[in-house]
Design an enzyme around this catalytic site. Structure first.
Site, PDB file in Angstrom:
ATOM      1  N   LYS A 159      -8.217   4.457   1.074  1.00  0.00           N
ATOM      2  CA  LYS A 159      -9.602   4.042   1.180  1.00  0.00           C
ATOM      3  C   LYS A 159     -10.534   5.228   0.951  1.00  0.00           C
ATOM      4  CE  LYS A 159      -9.014   0.357   4.634  1.00  0.00           C
ATOM      5  NZ  LYS A 159      -9.614  -0.738   3.856  1.00  0.00           N
ATOM      6  N   ASP A 219      -3.670  -1.509   0.066  1.00  0.00           N
ATOM      7  CA  ASP A 219      -4.807  -1.691   0.964  1.00  0.00           C
ATOM      8  C   ASP A 219      -5.122  -3.165   1.186  1.00  0.00           C
ATOM      9  OD1 ASP A 219      -6.855  -0.878   2.626  1.00  0.00           O
ATOM     10  OD2 ASP A 219      -8.337  -0.779   1.003  1.00  0.00           O
ATOM     11  N   ARG A 238      -3.045  -9.518   4.560  1.00  0.00           N
ATOM     12  CA  ARG A 238      -2.429 -10.759   4.087  1.00  0.00           C
ATOM     13  C   ARG A 238      -0.908 -10.650   4.052  1.00  0.00           C
ATOM     14  NH1 ARG A 238      -5.811 -10.475  -1.320  1.00  0.00           N
ATOM     15  NH2 ARG A 238      -7.192  -9.576   0.258  1.00  0.00           N
TER      16      ARG A 238
END
Length: 508
Positions: free
Chosen positions: A284, A354, A358
């Site tokens: 990130k 990233d 899910r």
């Protein structure tokens, strides 16, 4: 149009506890050396006041041009022999549940740091939509939340706790209602906010489990199980395990069962529990990265929901599943392009590490279906930045294949004050996550749009068509950036009031 004011009556007796404590009392029990909260119309009190207090209030309202803006407060110190009077503008309409919570939170925020106890006279307030005054107590408690355990340089002269006595002629019934239903809900939100607020060196998968076990200690009809790496591997949960490979903190699957309704099929709530998210190898941007401790807000919501349901002895069977992992970059971390086999047998190509929430939920929702055959399956996650682009910080994104279920949650969101907005599922999004070398891939490269729907469809590909299912993307609601009357700046604890309301409305 009617404008309501509240006048809060304060006593100076010191109390010792954590945060805000609330209880209901009869107006007859209000001591003469405290002030009053009196609903007013255009500055005229609806409740009875002595002449001196009425005169002070009318003069102050006139001098300050007060009462034109809902949520405004006006403190008056040392008037009419009282330590303090606090005027609170409630607005022009009868008060629904959410507005009552805002009133309670406004009072807590106005008084915390200024005084240690207060009596709020609630007689005269006009209610709407079946609301009850217990919502004032809930808002007071939630608005008074503070996370300051690591602040060592404090001013001991500044009060950090507050007791609110809510005075109403129906006090006995309201107090019972609060203790049975309201207090357990407020405590659960506090618990969730604490988990989210803790830094990631304190809360990681194993310590998350320990905190939850401690919170449920002594509560009846609850069973807690924990799947470690070996147990998850035996179940075939390669996708969940893959997310945690890069961390020295091993992943966990936490399962909490509450049985309050005999043999009824359970409601199952699965939460994303990424205790810290670096993005893995797909790192990130460092700006705001410290806040990624909040990426377990979904897991905090579902465990908090079970704590609320069990605490108030809800007449329902429910299960919380927290899919816990720390997503780190290291020489052991999974790579973009890796392929893993899920518990369902479906293979997943990991395009972006990233998009890990899910992945952990893929195994969690499949486990939920095979282990519990749920009446309803709900997953909740800080899943995508896309949902924040679509809905801002005003709504959580909701996805469902069942219209009736979606309608029930829309109503629960409105009633609880945790609003949701339905977003689309579509076969085009399913096609977009078809992999060239595996069954599915976890993201679509190239900025194709619809990221929140694509994330929902990915999770949905692990939900059987016959399973009633709702997915909530709370990325825009899990962290409060500015703070408001009911949710101070920081961890929101979003989802507990929503899920609790859904259960109360449809299964009790």
């Amino acid at each position: 149009m009617r404008a309501f004011l509240g006048l809060v009556l304060l006593s100076m007796a010191a109390q010792v506890w954590s945060g805000v404590d609330v209880r209901f009392v009869s107006p007859a029990d209000v001591a003469p050396d405290v002030s009053l909260v009196v609903p007013t119309v255009n500055g005229a009190p609806l409740a009875e006041l002595d002449e001196d207090t009425r005169a002070v209030m009318v003069k102050a309202v006139s001098a300050a041009a007060f009462g034109k803006e809902a949520g405004a407060t006006l403190p008056l110190y040392g008037q009419s022999g009282r330590p303090m009077l606090l005027l609170v503008e409630l607005g022009e309409e009868p008060l629904n549940g959410a507005a009552l919570e805002t009133l309670g939170g406004t009072v807590s925020n106005a008084l915390l740091g200024n005084i240690t106890s207060a009596t709020v006279l609630l007689n005269g307030i006009t209610l709407a939509d079946g609301a009850t005054l217990s919502r004032v107590a809930l808002g007071s408690k939630l608005g008074g939340y503070r996370f300051d355990k690591y602040q060592t340089e404090t001013d001991d002269a500044v009060p950090t706790d507050l007791t609110l006595e809510l005075a109403d002629t129906n006090a006995e019934s309201l107090q019972q209602q609060w203790l049975i239903n309201g207090q357990p809900l407020a405590d659960a939100v506090y618990f969730s906010r604490d988990l989210i607020s803790e830094p990631a060196n304190i809360i990681y998968p194993e310590s998350f489990v320990a905190r939850v076990k401690a919170a449920f200690k002594g509560i009846d009809n609850v069973r807690i199980r924990v799947l470690d790496e070996k147990a998850m591997a035996k179940q075939g949960m390669e996708v969940l395990l893959g997310v945690g490979m890069g961390s020295a903190r091993p992943p966990r699957l936490l399962v909490i069962e509450y049985k309050g309704a005999g043999d009824a099929k359970p409601l199952v709530f699965a939460g994303k529990g990424i205790t810290f998210d670096t993005g893995g190898v797909s790192l990130k941007n460092p700006t705001g990265l410290w806040r990624m401790k909040y990426d377990m807000s979904g897991a905090a919501a579902v465990t908090g929901t079970l704590l609320a349901l069990a605490g108030r002895e809800a007449n329902v069977n429910a299960v919380a599943i927290a899919a816990l992992a720390e997503n780190m970059a290291s020489d052991r971390a999974q790579r973009p392009g890796d392929v893993r086999t899920s518990m369902s047998g479906k293979t997943v190509e990991v395009i972006n590490t990233d998009a890990e929430g899910r992945l952990v939920l893929a195994d969690a929702v499949w486990y939920a279906q095979t282990a519990f055959d749920p009446e309803v399956l709900v997953d909740i996650a800080t899943l995508t930045g896309s949902v924040r682009v679509a809905l801002g910080t005003h709504y959580a994104g909701m996805f469902s294949r069942q219209d009736v279920l979606a309608t029930q949650f829309l109503a629960a969101g409105k009633a609880s004050g945790e609003a949701v907005w339905r977003l689309p599922l579509n076969p085009a999004f399913v096609n977009a996550i078809t992999s060239d070398i595996a069954d599915v891939k976890n993201v679509v490269e190239g900025g194709s749009g619809g990221g929140a729907s694509i994330g929902a469809e990915f999770i949905g590909s692990f939900v059987k068509p016959e399973t009633p299912w709702v997915h909530f993307d709370i990325a825009g609601r899990a962290w409060e950036f500015e703070g408001n009357a009911v949710t101070p700046k920081g961890a929101a604890g979003f989802g507990i009031r929503l899920l609790n309301q859904f259960v109360a409305d449809n299964y009790e």
